[in-house]
Design an enzyme around this catalytic site. Structure first.
Site: not given
Lengths: 327, 364
Positions: A58, A60, A82, A85, A129
């Protein structure tokens, strides 16, 4: 021709790209066993194994940074961020490292990486999101930035992006993920029109509407409503935010003399600002009205209960058209 | 790695209590009863919120099911002057800090980005971006130290900071940078990692080859593993770490080993990746059940008290259902508020655009 959702079209497009080139691999959070939180990569790990469809830690920045290393080794990584944001921890790797590698190495090093990002609002979700971060990337030399609005484009543009020798930011309109449309899967990749071509979706004579990604459905709705009032709108799907297909936009602006640009992202410094500037330079004597913008406002994305007041809708587009027509 | 080796535990899964060599519990019966009550109510809160999402009243909810002890034990170890920074799953911590459950729902219903005043409760808002707040917590702790609000010996003044995050966050750069800063400045911060075994669909072994607490050593920070389903151990370990931080002893990383018994969020389907036998194993380690057995054996809990708590839970969930539906939708114009500290011509102009649209739709 099959009717596919954008999710399925992307899935099948990646499947085809992975079959065509063994160097193509996918990496991201939850993309393997789970098939991604939107199921875009569902089944691909079963088909290609966990060395080609890789569940990443996890992180980025780690995902993009290691994709750069893999690309230097000769792989062709397709990474998933994913949600829109969540891309910012990877910002340095994207704009400072990835975008510049070809330039700084005088063409010796090439990074054929595709970064898939579901983007945009309208899904009733929580903070971070529903973002539209495209302007940051479109303003970065060295990145190609594209977005699809239907399943046919999803299927082919993802393959074209993967085949590109440059880094591509591939923005997926998550609000439209489950919208179905026809896909011509029988064509060949080299026969498909350019990844960076803007497309006239419906011809018109009174005013040009330029949108992309999730706003295309809204633009087409506005065109239908306008037609009922006898106003003829020409809707253009930009498809590529960088580079911009100016000849198509200029041709349409010269024809109609009026242009409205639509995007969910904030207005100031948005993609619309660049298009408006260039059209005013190129089409000055043909324009009957200033180029208008219908966009998200210059505020952080609001809580979802009022997102409909933030997102461009057909009514706001028609208001802008009416203003243009009044000049 | 077996999760429960070399882990601080005072109350085992059968409800048997024994002090740990380094952690002697001085919790009174009434404090233990309060922990039990907290956990039962927070579970009820969580189940109610999940149900509200299913009914379409919330856009999303991130359940804490299974993590009640890890949250209640640690949060009850905080003093009033301490400050907590959390993720989106710390409803139990929010509860302990005094946040109204209806205010928690406002975030998930989409009426507000932050349902409470962080300074009033000394509890930051829900943080969605994984690990970002670990740095904020560290900076806040540096502020406490620079302002000489640590090491005074005044129990009502000395501050420490809690940074809550999960096993997935241990991979983020921000969290690792937070460890570097906290160690470098010996900041009074306690990093509290709830290892619930899953980062959405990815097991902890995707993030780390060693138990997460072992990472601390490389940063020069003490790392402690605690049974996250043992509320007494979570309390004692956290209390000791907070006291060490507030008295100048520097940061600690606590790994509370627990299990996410629910989905990542209501959008998730864990049957796609979780193993049923693991879930069953952890069901036997339930944090509430073991305290119940212990307190009943001690005579602290009986049927009458249980039924009082049940009534309280029923009243709480009733209030949540009503409060959730009554949460006012924000005025659309509110999106233009608080973008900057002062009014701005551009924002004002855009606000007027929306005013025009709204007044027209009212007239129609």
């Amino acid at each position: 021709m099959p009717q596919l959702s954008i999710v399925h079209a992307l899935n099948q497009g990646m499947h085809r790209a992975m079959e065509a080139d063994s160097k193509v691999l996918l990496m991201g959070e939850d993309i393997g066993k789970l098939g991604g939180v939107f199921r875009v990569t569902e089944g691909l790990q079963q088909s290609f194994g966990d060395e080609r469809v890789i569940d990443s830690p996890l992180a980025e920045s780690g995902i993009v940074g290691t994709a750069i290393g893999l690309a230097l080794y000769g792989f062709r990584p397709v990474v998933e961020i994913q949600f829109d944001g969540f891309v910012f921890p990877a910002f340095d790797q994207i704009v400072v490292q990835l975008a510049r590698m070809r330039f700084r190495s005088a063409g010796a090093l090439s990074l054929p990486i595709t970064i898939r990002i579901p983007y945009g609002g309208g899904i009733g979700s929580v903070e971070h999101h529903s973002e539209s971060p495209e302007s940051y990337f479109a303003a970065t030399p060295g990145l190609r930035v594209v977005t699809c609005s239907d399943s046919h484009d999803a299927y082919w543009m993802i393959q074209q992006s993967i085949a590109s020798d440059d880094p591509v930011i591939f923005l997926e309109p998550k609000r439209r993920y489950w919208q179905k449309s026809e896909v011509n899967t029988n064509a060949k990749l080299n026969e498909i029109s350019s990844l960076h071509e803007a497309r006239v979706l419906s011809e018109g004579t009174d005013c040009t509407i330029i949108g992309y990604g999730p706003t295309i459905a809204t633009c087409l709705q506005a065109a239908r409503l306008a037609a009922e009032d006898g106003v003829s709108l020409e809707v253009i799907d930009l498809r590529s935010l960088s580079p911009l297909d100016m000849p198509v936009l200029i041709k349409s602006a010269n024809k109609t003399g009026r242009v409205v640009i639509v995007h969910e992202a904030s207005r100031s410094g948005g993609v619309g600002a660049e298009i408006a500037t260039r059209l005013s330079q190129e089409c000055f004597y043909k324009l009957e009205a200033p180029v208008m913008r219908v966009t998200g406002y210059d505020v952080p994305y609001p809580p979802s209960r009022i997102e409909d007041d933030y997102l461009p809708d057909a009514e706001r587009i028609l208001d802008a058209v009416e203003k243009c027509m009044g000049y | 790695m077996d999760q429960l080796d070399s882990v601080v535990q005072l109350l085992d899964s059968n409800g048997s209590f024994a002090n740990h060599s380094q952690y002697i519990s001085t919790l009174s019966d009434s404090e233990l009863f309060d922990f039990y009550r907290d956990m039962v109510l927070v579970r009820a809160l969580d189940e109610q919120a999940t149900a509200l999402q299913r009914q379409g009243e919330l856009g999303l909810w991130a359940p804490l099911l299974g993590q009640e002890a890890a949250q209640i034990g640690s949060a009850r170890a905080m003093r009033k002057q301490d400050f907590a920074f959390s993720t989106y799953r710390e409803h139990g911590v929010a509860w302990c800090r005094g946040v109204d459950p209806v205010d928690m729902l406002s975030f998930w219903r989409g009426t507000k980005h932050q349902g409470w005043d962080a300074n009033q409760y000394r509890f930051y808002g829900y943080q969605i971006i994984i690990g970002a707040h670990a740095l904020h917590a560290t900076g806040y702790a540096m502020g406490a130290y620079l302002s000489r609000n640590t090491e005074t010996g005044d129990a009502g003044k000395d501050q420490a900071v809690m940074a809550y995050f999960g096993d997935g966050a241990m991979s983020e750069g921000d969290v690792n940078e937070a460890f570097v800063f906290a160690a470098s400045y010996q900041a009074p911060v306690v990093f509290y990692c709830q290892n619930n075994q899953w980062a959405i669909s990815e097991p902890t072994r995707r993030q780390s080859r060693v138990p997460l607490a072992y990472r601390a050593a490389g940063f020069g920070i003490p790392g402690i593993r605690v049974d996250g389903n043992d509320v007494i151990a979570c309390y004692e370990v956290t209390k000791q770490a907070l006291d060490r931080a507030r008295s100048g002893g520097g940061p600690t990383l606590i790994e509370a080993i627990t299990y996410r018994m629910g989905a990542h969020t209501t959008s998730d389907d864990p049957t796609k990746y979780q193993v049923f036998s693991d879930v069953e194993l952890w069901r036997d380690r339930d944090p509430i059940e073991r305290l119940k057995v212990y307190l009943r054996a001690k005579g602290v809990l009986n049927n009458e008290l249980e039924s009082e708590i049940s009534d309280e839970a029923a009243a709480l969930t009733e209030r949540m259902r009503k409060g959730c539906r009554e949460l006012p939708d924000p005025n659309p114009l509110s999106m233009f508020n608080h973008v900057y500290s002062e009014s701005d011509l551009n924002i004002d102009e855009q606000r007027r655009e929306v005013e025009t649209i709204l007044s027209r739709s009212q007239n129609n």
